[in-house]
Design a protein around this motif. Sequence first.
Motif, PDB file in Angstrom:
ATOM      1  N   PRO A 178       0.836  -1.211   0.000  1.00  0.00           N
ATOM      2  CA  PRO A 178       0.000   0.000   0.000  1.00  0.00           C
ATOM      3  C   PRO A 178       0.863   1.249   0.000  1.00  0.00           C
ATOM      4  CG  PRO A 178       0.070  -0.950   2.198  1.00  0.00           C
ATOM      5  CD  PRO A 178       0.800  -1.916   1.298  1.00  0.00           C
ATOM      6  N   LEU A 179       0.470   2.219  -0.797  1.00  0.00           N
ATOM      7  CA  LEU A 179       1.163   3.509  -0.839  1.00  0.00           C
ATOM      8  C   LEU A 179       0.310   4.513  -0.079  1.00  0.00           C
ATOM      9  CD1 LEU A 179       2.309   3.565  -4.591  1.00  0.00           C
ATOM     10  CD2 LEU A 179       3.464   2.582  -2.594  1.00  0.00           C
ATOM     11  N   ARG A 180       0.889   5.130   0.922  1.00  0.00           N
ATOM     12  CA  ARG A 180       0.109   6.064   1.734  1.00  0.00           C
ATOM     13  C   ARG A 180       1.017   7.075   2.425  1.00  0.00           C
ATOM     14  NH1 ARG A 180      -0.830   1.105   5.060  1.00  0.00           N
ATOM     15  NH2 ARG A 180      -2.850   0.998   4.036  1.00  0.00           N
ATOM     16  N   THR A 181       0.446   8.240   2.674  1.00  0.00           N
ATOM     17  CA  THR A 181       1.052   9.246   3.550  1.00  0.00           C
ATOM     18  C   THR A 181       0.024   9.483   4.661  1.00  0.00           C
ATOM     19  OG1 THR A 181       0.241  10.947   2.018  1.00  0.00           O
ATOM     20  CG2 THR A 181       2.555  10.303   1.834  1.00  0.00           C
ATOM     21  N   HIS A 182      -0.816  10.518   4.476  1.00  0.00           N
ATOM     22  CA  HIS A 182      -1.905  10.703   5.437  1.00  0.00           C
ATOM     23  C   HIS A 182      -3.066   9.755   5.131  1.00  0.00           C
ATOM     24  CE1 HIS A 182       0.195  14.113   7.053  1.00  0.00           C
ATOM     25  NE2 HIS A 182       0.205  14.716   5.882  1.00  0.00           N
ATOM     26  N   HIS A 183      -3.163   9.331   3.894  1.00  0.00           N
ATOM     27  CA  HIS A 183      -4.185   8.388   3.484  1.00  0.00           C
ATOM     28  C   HIS A 183      -3.601   7.497   2.386  1.00  0.00           C
ATOM     29  CE1 HIS A 183      -4.422  11.713   0.598  1.00  0.00           C
ATOM     30  NE2 HIS A 183      -4.852  10.820  -0.276  1.00  0.00           N
ATOM     31  N   THR A 184      -4.268   6.401   2.098  1.00  0.00           N
ATOM     32  CA  THR A 184      -3.799   5.465   1.077  1.00  0.00           C
ATOM     33  C   THR A 184      -4.177   6.001  -0.301  1.00  0.00           C
ATOM     34  OG1 THR A 184      -4.132   3.617   2.601  1.00  0.00           O
ATOM     35  CG2 THR A 184      -3.886   3.072   0.266  1.00  0.00           C
ATOM     36  N   ALA A 211       7.729   0.263   0.505  1.00  0.00           N
ATOM     37  CA  ALA A 211       6.430   0.923   0.374  1.00  0.00           C
ATOM     38  C   ALA A 211       6.506   2.367   0.847  1.00  0.00           C
ATOM     39  CB  ALA A 211       5.374   0.153   1.165  1.00  0.00           C
ATOM     40  N   GLU A 212       7.189   2.610   1.957  1.00  0.00           N
ATOM     41  CA  GLU A 212       7.328   3.965   2.477  1.00  0.00           C
ATOM     42  C   GLU A 212       8.127   4.838   1.513  1.00  0.00           C
ATOM     43  OE1 GLU A 212       7.294   2.669   7.221  1.00  0.00           O
ATOM     44  OE2 GLU A 212       9.175   3.138   6.186  1.00  0.00           O
ATOM     45  N   LEU A 213       9.178   4.259   0.950  1.00  0.00           N
ATOM     46  CA  LEU A 213      10.011   4.993  -0.001  1.00  0.00           C
ATOM     47  C   LEU A 213       9.220   5.348  -1.254  1.00  0.00           C
ATOM     48  CD1 LEU A 213      12.707   6.049  -1.047  1.00  0.00           C
ATOM     49  CD2 LEU A 213      13.291   3.703  -1.727  1.00  0.00           C
ATOM     50  N   ALA A 214       8.509   4.363  -1.813  1.00  0.00           N
ATOM     51  CA  ALA A 214       7.709   4.607  -3.017  1.00  0.00           C
ATOM     52  C   ALA A 214       6.597   5.610  -2.736  1.00  0.00           C
ATOM     53  CB  ALA A 214       7.128   3.295  -3.526  1.00  0.00           C
ATOM     54  N   SER A 215       6.029   5.548  -1.535  1.00  0.00           N
ATOM     55  CA  SER A 215       4.956   6.477  -1.171  1.00  0.00           C
ATOM     56  C   SER A 215       5.450   7.919  -1.169  1.00  0.00           C
ATOM     57  CB  SER A 215       4.400   6.118   0.216  1.00  0.00           C
ATOM     58  OG  SER A 215       3.808   4.841   0.210  1.00  0.00           O
ATOM     59  N   MET A 216       6.562   8.160  -0.485  1.00  0.00           N
ATOM     60  CA  MET A 216       7.088   9.521  -0.394  1.00  0.00           C
ATOM     61  C   MET A 216       7.572  10.024  -1.751  1.00  0.00           C
ATOM     62  SD  MET A 216       6.492  10.325   2.659  1.00  0.00           S
ATOM     63  CE  MET A 216       7.341  11.903   2.640  1.00  0.00           C
ATOM     64  N   ALA A 217       8.148   9.136  -2.540  1.00  0.00           N
ATOM     65  CA  ALA A 217       8.685   9.548  -3.841  1.00  0.00           C
ATOM     66  C   ALA A 217       7.581   9.956  -4.808  1.00  0.00           C
ATOM     67  CB  ALA A 217       9.519   8.419  -4.430  1.00  0.00           C
ATOM     68  N   THR A 218       6.484   9.202  -4.824  1.00  0.00           N
ATOM     69  CA  THR A 218       5.389   9.511  -5.759  1.00  0.00           C
ATOM     70  C   THR A 218       4.476  10.617  -5.239  1.00  0.00           C
ATOM     71  OG1 THR A 218       4.100   7.687  -4.803  1.00  0.00           O
ATOM     72  CG2 THR A 218       5.373   7.217  -6.791  1.00  0.00           C
ATOM     73  N   ALA A 219       4.282  10.698  -3.922  1.00  0.00           N
ATOM     74  CA  ALA A 219       3.373  11.701  -3.358  1.00  0.00           C
ATOM     75  C   ALA A 219       3.821  13.119  -3.681  1.00  0.00           C
ATOM     76  CB  ALA A 219       3.265  11.512  -1.850  1.00  0.00           C
ATOM     77  N   ARG A 220       5.105  13.309  -3.912  1.00  0.00           N
ATOM     78  CA  ARG A 220       5.612  14.666  -4.209  1.00  0.00           C
ATOM     79  C   ARG A 220       4.960  15.264  -5.447  1.00  0.00           C
ATOM     80  NH1 ARG A 220      11.592  14.299  -5.357  1.00  0.00           N
ATOM     81  NH2 ARG A 220      10.904  12.417  -6.447  1.00  0.00           N
ATOM     82  N   PHE A 221       4.539  14.390  -6.390  1.00  0.00           N
ATOM     83  CA  PHE A 221       4.039  14.878  -7.673  1.00  0.00           C
ATOM     84  C   PHE A 221       2.523  14.746  -7.812  1.00  0.00           C
ATOM     85  CE2 PHE A 221       8.377  13.194  -8.266  1.00  0.00           C
ATOM     86  CZ  PHE A 221       9.011  14.388  -8.607  1.00  0.00           C
ATOM     87  N   LEU A 222       1.850  14.407  -6.716  1.00  0.00           N
ATOM     88  CA  LEU A 222       0.399  14.305  -6.741  1.00  0.00           C
ATOM     89  C   LEU A 222      -0.197  15.557  -6.095  1.00  0.00           C
ATOM     90  CD1 LEU A 222      -0.047  10.564  -5.667  1.00  0.00           C
ATOM     91  CD2 LEU A 222       0.045  11.520  -7.982  1.00  0.00           C
TER      92      LEU A 222
END
Length: 225
Positions: A178-184, A211-222
């Motif tokens: 799962p990819l998530r920061t504040h939410h999935t 998963a944490e790494l991929a989450s932070m890396a992709t969330a930057r551009f969303l």
Amino acid sequence: MTMDREGAMEASEVADYLKENPGFFEQYADLLAEIFVPHPHGGRAIPIAERQIVTLREKNAQLETKLQELIQFGTENDAISEKLHRSTLALFAAADLETTLGVLYHSLRDDFRVPQVALRLWGKVPERSYLPELAATSQELREYAAALGEPYCGTQAPFESREWFDAHSSLKSFAFLPLRTHHTFGLLGLGSETPGRFYAGMGTIYLTRLAELASMATARFLPQS
């Protein structure tokens, strides 16, 4: 001490007596040379002192085997940590989402030897983007990802996620992160043709870090919610 019907002591009582009286064999030192016991790996009898040496050698061999296993695990963990570190540097050097995904896929396939990698993102997504990773996903899949407390490893690909992978591949095991920061907001899928590559009950500490790494890396551009 209790006696049985023939007046003999019970074996457990003999053992307890010897433990409580360590000076017994000092007083009867010659007795050690007179006691013979069966060899653990054969029928012949050997002196009790030699039997003790055999036991110590076996314990030593077990400890050496365990030490070699620990060294091997440590070496493997160091290698994985180094790969994750390289991936981290490359991901955060990426200037956009497309490059980030390309770096992530390349790292998983080349560094970690994962045959099939797929990913989907949802929620707010960049406008005028046609990346396949931003394709529509079902509500059931999103709820499945949100309910994952840790990466899933096993033989099943949930809902439409099996369609994300190469249709001509014969995948036998999967991991879904799962990819998530504040939410999935996404799900990263790994597939292998080896049944035992991802299995229920395996350790997931490095998958969780991935998963944490991929989450932070992709969330930057969303877009922010």
